[in-house]
Design an enzyme around this catalytic site. Structure first.
Site, PDB file in Angstrom:
ATOM      1  N   PHE A   8      -6.224   1.645  -8.390  1.00 29.63           N
ATOM      2  CA  PHE A   8      -5.909   1.749  -7.249  1.00 29.63           C
ATOM      3  C   PHE A   8      -7.904   1.571  -6.091  1.00 29.63           C
ATOM      4  O   PHE A   8      -8.136   2.674  -5.729  1.00 29.63           O
ATOM      5  CB  PHE A   8      -4.784   3.023  -6.660  1.00 29.63           C
ATOM      6  CG  PHE A   8      -4.247   2.644  -5.232  1.00 29.63           C
ATOM      7  CD1 PHE A   8      -3.305   1.677  -4.844  1.00 29.63           C
ATOM      8  CD2 PHE A   8      -5.033   3.054  -3.761  1.00 29.63           C
ATOM      9  CE1 PHE A   8      -3.542   1.311  -3.603  1.00 29.63           C
ATOM     10  CE2 PHE A   8      -5.406   2.474  -2.109  1.00 29.63           C
ATOM     11  CZ  PHE A   8      -3.422   1.693  -2.035  1.00 29.63           C
ATOM     12  N   HIS A  53       0.238  -4.491  10.998  1.00 27.76           N
ATOM     13  CA  HIS A  53       0.292  -4.983   9.742  1.00 27.76           C
ATOM     14  C   HIS A  53      -0.328  -4.254   9.261  1.00 27.76           C
ATOM     15  O   HIS A  53       0.149  -4.323   7.870  1.00 27.76           O
ATOM     16  CB  HIS A  53      -0.007  -7.017   9.652  1.00 27.76           C
ATOM     17  CG  HIS A  53      -0.036  -6.933   8.623  1.00 27.76           C
ATOM     18  ND1 HIS A  53       1.020  -7.770   8.834  1.00 27.76           N
ATOM     19  CD2 HIS A  53      -0.990  -8.014   7.972  1.00 27.76           C
ATOM     20  CE1 HIS A  53       0.582  -8.402   7.262  1.00 27.76           C
ATOM     21  NE2 HIS A  53      -0.372  -8.418   7.289  1.00 27.76           N
TER      22      HIS A  53
END
Length: 158
Positions: A118, A93
């Site tokens: 970011f 995940h």
């Protein structure tokens, strides 16, 4: 020769939006705190009544690109900052979330022309995330500095 670069003393005119993931909020709240401290010290009004700064909360890092896109398309902001923390677990995940988030944020920035910082921590452990969010140093401060530089740089190019 022309040298084009962002300036930190011009921050008081910037309009900034921060998109913060609630997932791993122990970490993201610390990143946000460092970010706000830096913006405030560089002349950006961080009061709740400020017209220079907006903060949007999303459920997790996967949702950062969509909300960043909506904010960038408004034309109100010189720069956006995304804040999140993706910590590796026992399943793949982690890879899915960080890959899609990073690609999405980069795509939104290129498509809209609005710089998006970011600010997603990608760590193997919670301890590593906490160290990057304030135990050793707060990367939120660095993300805010990058935003000031990029916002100023883009304004000088336009």
């Amino acid at each position: 020769m022309v040298v084009i670069e962002g300036r930190f003393q011009n921050a008081s005119s910037l309009k900034v939006a921060i998109v913060v993931a609630r997932f791993n909020d122990l970490v993201t709240n610390k990143l946000l705190s460092g970010c706000l401290d830096c913006l405030n010290r560089h002349g950006i009004d961080i009061a709740e009544t400020s017209d220079q700064l907006d903060i949007a909360w999303v459920p997790g890092s996967f949702e950062l690109p969509l909300v960043s896109q909506s904010l960038a398309k408004t034309g109100r902001y010189d720069v956006l900052i995304t804040l999140g923390a993706v910590i590796r677990g026992d399943t793949p995940h982690f890879d899915v979330v960080i890959n899609e988030s990073s690609k999405g944020i980069a795509s939104v920035s290129r498509e809209t022309g609005v710089p998006i910082i970011f600010g997603l921590l990608t760590t193997d452990t919670m301890q590593q995330a906490l160290e990057r969010a304030g135990v050793k140093s707060n990367l939120g401060w660095n993300y805010a500095l990058q935003a000031i530089e990029m916002g100023s740089l883009m304004n000088s190019l336009n």
